[in-house]
Design a protein around this motif. Structure first.
Motif, PDB file in Angstrom:
ATOM      1  N   PRO A   1       4.246 -21.777 -24.408  1.00  0.00           N
ATOM      2  CA  PRO A   1       3.765 -20.581 -25.092  1.00  0.00           C
ATOM      3  C   PRO A   1       3.716 -20.755 -26.583  1.00  0.00           C
ATOM      4  O   PRO A   1       4.476 -20.085 -27.312  1.00  0.00           O
TER       5      PRO A   1
ATOM      6  N   GLY B   1       6.143 -20.598 -32.433  1.00  0.00           N
ATOM      7  CA  GLY B   1       5.300 -20.252 -33.352  1.00  0.00           C
ATOM      8  C   GLY B   1       4.626 -21.949 -33.982  1.00  0.00           C
ATOM      9  O   GLY B   1       5.441 -22.743 -34.284  1.00  0.00           O
TER      10      GLY B   1
ATOM     11  N   ILE C   1       7.800 -15.391 -35.197  1.00  0.00           N
ATOM     12  CA  ILE C   1       7.992 -15.025 -34.003  1.00  0.00           C
ATOM     13  C   ILE C   1       9.252 -14.406 -33.199  1.00  0.00           C
ATOM     14  O   ILE C   1       9.000 -13.242 -32.546  1.00  0.00           O
TER      15      ILE C   1
ATOM     16  N   ARG D   1      -0.601 -26.107 -24.903  1.00  0.00           N
ATOM     17  CA  ARG D   1      -0.871 -25.107 -23.642  1.00  0.00           C
ATOM     18  C   ARG D   1      -1.044 -25.669 -22.486  1.00  0.00           C
ATOM     19  O   ARG D   1      -0.476 -25.033 -21.259  1.00  0.00           O
TER      20      ARG D   1
ATOM     21  N   VAL E   1       2.058 -19.619 -30.107  1.00  0.00           N
ATOM     22  CA  VAL E   1       1.208 -18.471 -30.770  1.00  0.00           C
ATOM     23  C   VAL E   1       0.982 -19.036 -32.206  1.00  0.00           C
ATOM     24  O   VAL E   1       1.896 -19.623 -33.010  1.00  0.00           O
ATOM     25  N   GLN E   2      -0.265 -18.918 -32.516  1.00  0.00           N
ATOM     26  CA  GLN E   2      -0.570 -19.258 -34.002  1.00  0.00           C
ATOM     27  C   GLN E   2       0.026 -18.231 -34.903  1.00  0.00           C
ATOM     28  O   GLN E   2      -0.062 -16.880 -34.517  1.00  0.00           O
TER      29      GLN E   2
ATOM     30  N   SER F   1       8.192 -17.537 -27.178  1.00  0.00           N
ATOM     31  CA  SER F   1       6.805 -18.329 -27.601  1.00  0.00           C
ATOM     32  C   SER F   1       7.439 -19.343 -28.812  1.00  0.00           C
ATOM     33  O   SER F   1       8.502 -18.963 -29.591  1.00  0.00           O
TER      34      SER F   1
END
Length: 95
Positions: A54, A8, A89, A49, A56-57, A6
């Motif tokens: 991938p 970040g 992350i 996205r 992620v907040q 992922s």
């Protein structure tokens, strides 16, 4: 096929936005209002996205971020925000 790790994405809460802009060494480069920043951030997330990334907040909390930067002797700038998000992350993935 394995999923890539992922990515970040630094994320700000509305109540922290003004304080974060003051804290960041490059805060003057951020939009003046949370609403303007939020709209741009949502669009960036959507584009990432759509590309299958991938993302992620990762919330940037002012006191935690200041301490993180101080411990690493780094400026509170764009680069540090992204390094912080990446580290969060990685820690979550290792747990």
């Amino acid at each position: 096929m394995a999923m890539p790790p992922s990515i970040g994405f630094p994320w700000f809460d509305p109540g922290d936005y003004s304080r974060l802009r003051d804290l960041f060494s490059d805060g003057d480069r951020l939009p003046p209002s949370f609403a303007a920043w939020h709209g741009a951030a949502q669009e960036a997330l959507r584009l990432f996205r759509e590309q299958g990334l991938p993302v992620v907040q990762v919330r940037i909390e002012p006191d935690q971020f200041r301490a993180w930067c101080h411990a690493r002797a780094v400026s509170t700038d764009y680069r540090a925000r992204h390094q912080f998000a990446t580290e969060v992350i990685r820690q979550e993935m290792a747990a």
